[in-house]
Design an enzyme around this catalytic site. Structure first.
Site, PDB file in Angstrom:
ATOM      1  N   GLU A   1       8.912  28.087  39.018  1.00 50.02           N
ATOM      2  CA  GLU A   1      10.272  27.438  38.599  1.00 50.02           C
ATOM      3  C   GLU A   1      10.411  25.563  39.093  1.00 50.02           C
ATOM      4  O   GLU A   1      10.870  24.829  38.288  1.00 50.02           O
ATOM      5  CB  GLU A   1      11.481  28.128  39.442  1.00 50.02           C
TER       6      GLU A   1
ATOM      7  N   GLU B   1       6.036  26.780  29.545  1.00 51.51           N
ATOM      8  CA  GLU B   1       5.652  27.747  29.942  1.00 51.51           C
ATOM      9  C   GLU B   1       4.027  27.605  30.161  1.00 51.51           C
ATOM     10  O   GLU B   1       3.925  28.746  31.283  1.00 51.51           O
ATOM     11  CB  GLU B   1       6.015  29.342  29.328  1.00 51.51           C
TER      12      GLU B   1
HETATM   13  N1  BES Z   1      12.581  29.555  31.769  1.00 52.93           N
HETATM   14  C1  BES Z   1      11.371  30.566  32.220  1.00 52.93           C
HETATM   15  C2  BES Z   1      13.403  31.690  31.644  1.00 52.93           C
HETATM   16  C3  BES Z   1      13.143  32.061  30.524  1.00 52.93           C
HETATM   17  C4  BES Z   1      12.803  33.305  29.684  1.00 52.93           C
HETATM   18  C5  BES Z   1      14.319  31.778  29.768  1.00 52.93           C
HETATM   19  C6  BES Z   1      12.838  34.601  29.520  1.00 52.93           C
HETATM   20  C7  BES Z   1      14.869  32.715  28.658  1.00 52.93           C
HETATM   21  C8  BES Z   1      13.813  33.126  28.196  1.00 52.93           C
HETATM   22  C9  BES Z   1      11.188  29.903  33.334  1.00 52.93           C
HETATM   23  O1  BES Z   1      10.811  29.445  33.767  1.00 52.93           O
HETATM   24  C10 BES Z   1       9.948  31.647  33.515  1.00 52.93           C
HETATM   25  O2  BES Z   1       8.948  31.116  33.549  1.00 52.93           O
HETATM   26  N2  BES Z   1      10.220  32.740  34.916  1.00 52.93           N
HETATM   27  C11 BES Z   1       9.488  34.070  34.633  1.00 52.93           C
HETATM   28  C12 BES Z   1       9.219  34.180  36.109  1.00 52.93           C
HETATM   29  C13 BES Z   1       7.596  33.409  36.082  1.00 52.93           C
HETATM   30  C14 BES Z   1       6.900  33.528  37.402  1.00 52.93           C
HETATM   31  C15 BES Z   1       6.564  33.145  34.787  1.00 52.93           C
HETATM   32  C16 BES Z   1      10.321  35.336  34.251  1.00 52.93           C
HETATM   33  O3  BES Z   1      11.563  34.866  33.811  1.00 52.93           O
HETATM   34  O4  BES Z   1      10.059  36.493  34.223  1.00 52.93           O
HETATM   35 ZN    ZN Z   2       8.646  28.911  32.924  1.00 51.02          ZN
END
Ligand code: BES
Ligand code: ZN
Length: 882
Positions: A315, A337
């Site tokens: 994050e 991502e």
């Molecule tokens: N931006 C994402 C959160 C997100 C996920 C928003 C799906 C909308 C839809 C965040 O940065 C993220 O990728 N979170 C991951 C954790 C990460 C360590 C892989 C998650 O929520 O699984």
């Molecule tokens: Zn992310």
């Protein structure tokens, strides 16, 4: 191959670009008892010369409008009509007068919204406070398309604006947004307070966030002067310390790495009791699931620590990659991502080099990327998104894991220095702006002089990845000449309908431990010459697994490599890759099954955690595939147990003072494999029972039952027990001290062999006692056997409407998880047909890709089973000869 910008943008459904928002002033007054909020927003707009209409349309969802007007040149014009378009999630304000063109106007809108319970938009969570009272808090999740549920706006990533926020909340609560407080005044005789915050930088709407509730926190300043706070539930501030440390170190590391200091004065990280994803990178106010932020210093397992660290570093990478520089449109989501998936490992590796994150990357992210991307139902990293709602489906292993893998590949090709310089230039050039993938390639091309755009478009614009096959070999005393051929690798081995080519960096390593010069392979075939130090030297292609591809070596190469496995001269990630590649190659029919089993025997002395990650995947996979053939399965189990028991003799059950991080994780793999392959062995059952009994007396005794072993021991107890043991495990859910401990119950309860108890586990999952964010975990635990897969799938069908209603308008990823867990446990084509037919009759448009992947995976596994049945693996004599 790269398409020009105009044709890429064709067909996108966007708000008209004749009105450009530059600033929002938002005042929200949440009511935590009525579950509503009052909103007042004032938006500064620049209108273009060709604007010629009486209407203004913007995004809005589930908002009730009270009034709207615009003011231009001191004159205010009220809206005559306010028209909601539910399908488009927009609102159109119609005025009696034409909206002035080429000017700056201000729109004022007042409305009411709902604090929903679907973990999207501005939503509520409930939690139990330290006195046992049920309380409500409110927070936001806007990515991708839910800022519009909190305020009317231009909810597109390229519409960056400045946000000025004011929150009116009960005086006793904390309220946070992206920026620090500017001023606060008391209202209604001290009952309420009105907090106004400093202006945000120019940013996208999906990154705005608010939190209102009761919290404790820990705080510290980074060496570079940023104030970081971790907000926890009341009484739990100690559990924020570990994440705080990770944040302090990684923020400074990113400052130096990107060459741009973190641009905000503060960073808050908050644990939210109900949260759909793992975490969300809102600029300056990052929100997390509790288990992904909080670490009980006495209880937490090493894998939890690793998870929290990488979620934090992921994050925080977004604070630059995503927040400061944002993709122009959702079809480049992977820029966010994929890069963050690379960076989470980079930063964790800086903080904890002993975790060997890059080795773990190869059996984690890279393996998962190739698993998904070898299916015909995969998609390119860069996907055309017409309607924004299509983006929800792209938050998948392709964007994250293949995205992260290709970033790692570029880093290997460029070298860290040029890689970093290019990134720094890109950040500086596009700060507070938006980009497309090509902008990043250009930045790297300019610093390195290498043809990055040409090379990378083959990886991001076409789906799939290559199989690199060695089709010719000439061994000499001091060198070997290899002839290579590339083709599109499909998991079921079917002949691809079209010929694809990639620009592949060829990296090799031999037993002198040095990587050889890199060449680019652009054509179908290539010839390479590799110097050798001895007549028995081994040669490994795709050294370090830097490239997302499978390699099919020759028999001679495998023979030589087996020696490198036995004497461990072959590096860890290459050792792991030989067996994971081997598994995929047998599945696709490129390698005889007998060779894989023989190869597995070479790992009899293996003790590296990372290699065991690969081995555990392969052993578990083979166990599942062979489950329909009792004879083969029991022969295989005997074989697998030899490896597992050997590992047990090295690592043992008892935690030692001197154990490093990886040893603890290795023991966790070992107990997991014991639970899978040796759950009925007298000695294993006894060990688990003794530890479980002691655990029931004192759950805090971390020497007796360390957290890294809890899931496996619970499973062994459940598999060997009945109703009593099931109740024993379940009761821990109600007494455990935190979410992380509760998750051990959620993830194992269905491992019982009793169908009735499996069903009770499923009933419990949807009873309301398990949070919506967690209810798919117990479902997954049921599918630990063939019978379990059947139970879960039946339950899913019978409860389909109920599950759909529960998830409601929440994140479709919850339904994805549910589908994988309830329908994903089969490996026959009959079941694939049945599941496909069910979803045809009961369509779930937002989950179409997940369903297709699930079903294709099953059909592939069914063909895999046929291949195994037709091989020597069906004969007892083969297993005896090993
Ligand atoms: N931006 C994402 C959160 C997100 C996920 C928003 C799906 C909308 C839809 C965040 O940065 C993220 O990728 N979170 C991951 C954790 C990460 C360590 C892989 C998650 O929520 O699984
Ligand atoms: Zn992310």
């Amino acid at each position: 191959m790269s398409t020009d910008k105009a044709s890429k943008a064709e067909g996108r459904v966007l708000l008209p670009s004749t009105i450009i928002p530059s600033r929002y002033d938002i005042k929200l007054t949440p009511d935590l008892t009525a579950f509503t909020f009052q909103g007042e927003v004032s938006i500064q707009l620049d209108t273009s010369a060709d604007l010629n209409c009486k209407e203004i349309t913007m995004h809005a969802k589930e908002l009730c409008f009270i009034s709207a007007s615009f003011t231009a040149d001191g004159k205010t014009v009220e809206a005559e009509q306010i028209n909601d378009n539910k399908k488009a999630t927009t609102v159109t304000f119609v005025f009696a007068e034409t909206v002035p063109s080429s000017s700056t106007i201000v729109m004022n809108i007042s409305y009411i919204g709902f604090l929903n319970n679907q973990m999207a938009g501005f939503y509520r969570s409930s939690y139990t406070d330290i006195h046992g009272n049920k309380k409500i808090m409110a927070s936001t999740q806007f990515e991708s398309l839910d800022a519009r549920r909190a305020f009317p706006c231009w909810d597109e990533p390229a519409r960056k604006a400045v946000f000025g926020v004011t929150l009116v909340v009960p005086a006793e609560l904390d309220a946070m947004t992206n920026m620090p407080e500017k001023c606060c005044k008391s209202l209604e005789g001290g009952k309420l307070k009105e907090i106004t915050y400093l202006d945000s930088p120019k940013m996208s709407s999906y990154l705005l966030a608010f939190c209102v509730g009761e919290f404790d926190y820990v705080q510290a300043q980074t060496d570079h002067g940023v104030l970081v706070k971790v907000f926890t539930p009341p009484g739990k501030s100690e559990a924020g310390m570990f994440a705080l440390e990770c944040a302090l170190k990684s923020l400074d590391a990113y400052d130096d790495f990107f060459g741009i200091p973190y641009p905000l004065p503060k960073l808050d990280m908050v644990a939210i009791p109900e949260f759909a994803a793992g975490a969300m990178e809102n600029w300056g106010l990052v929100t997390y699931r509790e288990v992904d932020l909080l670490i009980d210093p006495k209880k937490a397992s090493n894998s939890q620590k690793q998870r929290v660290c990488t979620v934090v570093t992921h994050e925080l990478a977004h604070q630059w990659f995503g927040n400061l520089v944002t993709m122009a449109w959702w079809d480049d989501l992977w820029l966010n991502e994929g890069f963050a998936s690379w960076a989470e490992n980079w930063a964790a590796d800086q903080i904890y080099p002993e975790w060997t994150m890059w080795d773990q990357f190869t059996t984690g992210h890279l393996s998962y990327a190739m698993k998904l991307d070898s299916l015909k139902s995969s998609h390119p990293i860069q996907v055309p998104i017409r309607h924004a709602e299509e983006v929800e489906e792209v938050f998948d292993g392709i964007s994250y894991c293949k995205g992260g893998s290709v970033v790692r590949m570029i880093c290997a090709v460029l070298g860290m220095k040029a890689f970093q310089t290019g990134l720094g230039n890109y950040m500086k050039k596009f700060a507070y702006g938006n980009t497309e993938t090509i902008d990043l390639w250009t930045a790297w091309e300019e610093t390195s002089g290498m043809p990055i755009n040409e090379m990378m478009s083959s990886w991001t614009e076409q789906m799939g990845f290559p199989l690199l096959k060695v089709i010719g070999e000439t061994w000499e005393a001091d060198k070997v000449t290899l002839e290579l051929e590339q083709s599109w690798f499909l998991s079921d081995g079917s002949t691809p309908e079209e010929e694809k080519k990639w620009c592949i960096p060829i990296l090799t390593v031999t037993d002198d431990g040095k990587q050889k010069d890199m060449i680019f392979m652009r054509e179908k075939t290539a010839k390479i010459e590799i110097p050798l130090t001895s007549v028995t030297s081994w040669v490994k292609l795709n050294a370090g697994q830097e490239v997302p591809m499978r390699v099919l070596p020759t028999e001679t190469m495998i023979e030589r490599l087996s020696e490198g496995i036995r004497n461990k001269t072959l590096p860890v990630s290459d050792r792991a890759a030989l067996v994971t590649d081997g598994y995929a190659l047998v599945k696709s029919g490129h390698m005889p099954p007998e060779d894989l089993i023989k190869l597995l025997s070479s790992y009899i002395n293996e003790d590296a955690y990372n290699v065991w990650q690969g081995l555990a995947d392969v052993l578990s996979g083979l166990n599942t595939i062979t489950q329909d053939d009792e004879g083969m399965n029991s022969n295989f189990k005997v074989f697998a147990r030899k490896l597992v028991i050997q590992l047990q003799s090295v690592v043992g059950w008892e935690k030692r003072e001197t154990d490093g991080h990886l040893t603890v994780l290795l023991r966790s793999i070992m107990t997991g494999l014991l639970a899978k392959f040796c759950a009925n062995d007298e000695s294993v059952v006894q060990e688990a029972k003794t530890r479980f009994t002691k655990f029931q007396e004192d759950a805090g005794d971390m020497q007796n039952l360390p957290s890294d072993m809890r899931s496996s021991v619970f499973r062994i107890i459940l598999k060997n027990g009945g109703e009593k043991e099931w109740n024993d495990v379940k009761s821990y859910f109600y007494t455990a001290s935190d979410q992380a401990e509760r998750k051990f119950v959620l993830g194992t309860l269905g491992a019982t062999n009793d169908d009735k108890l499996k069903n009770q586990t499923l009933e419990w999952a949807v009873s309301g006692e398990v949070k919506l964010q967690d209810f798919f975990y117990p479902m997954g635990s049921v599918v630990s056997s063939k019978a379990g897969a059947e139970v879960a799938w039946k339950f899913y069908q019978a409860n389909f409407e109920k599950i759909k209603t529960m998830i409601g308008k929440g994140n479709p990823s919850l339904m994805d998880a549910c589908i994988v867990n309830c329908a994903g446990g089969f490996c026959t084509s009959e079941k694939a047909d049945e599941i496909e037919a069910f979803f045809k009759a009961n369509p779930l448009p937002s989950n179409g890709r997940k369903i297709a992947q699930c079903v294709e995976g099953m059909r592939t596994n069914s063909k895999f089973f046929d291949k195994l049945k037709a091989s020597e693996l069906s004969n007892d004599s083969f297993w005896k000869s090993l």
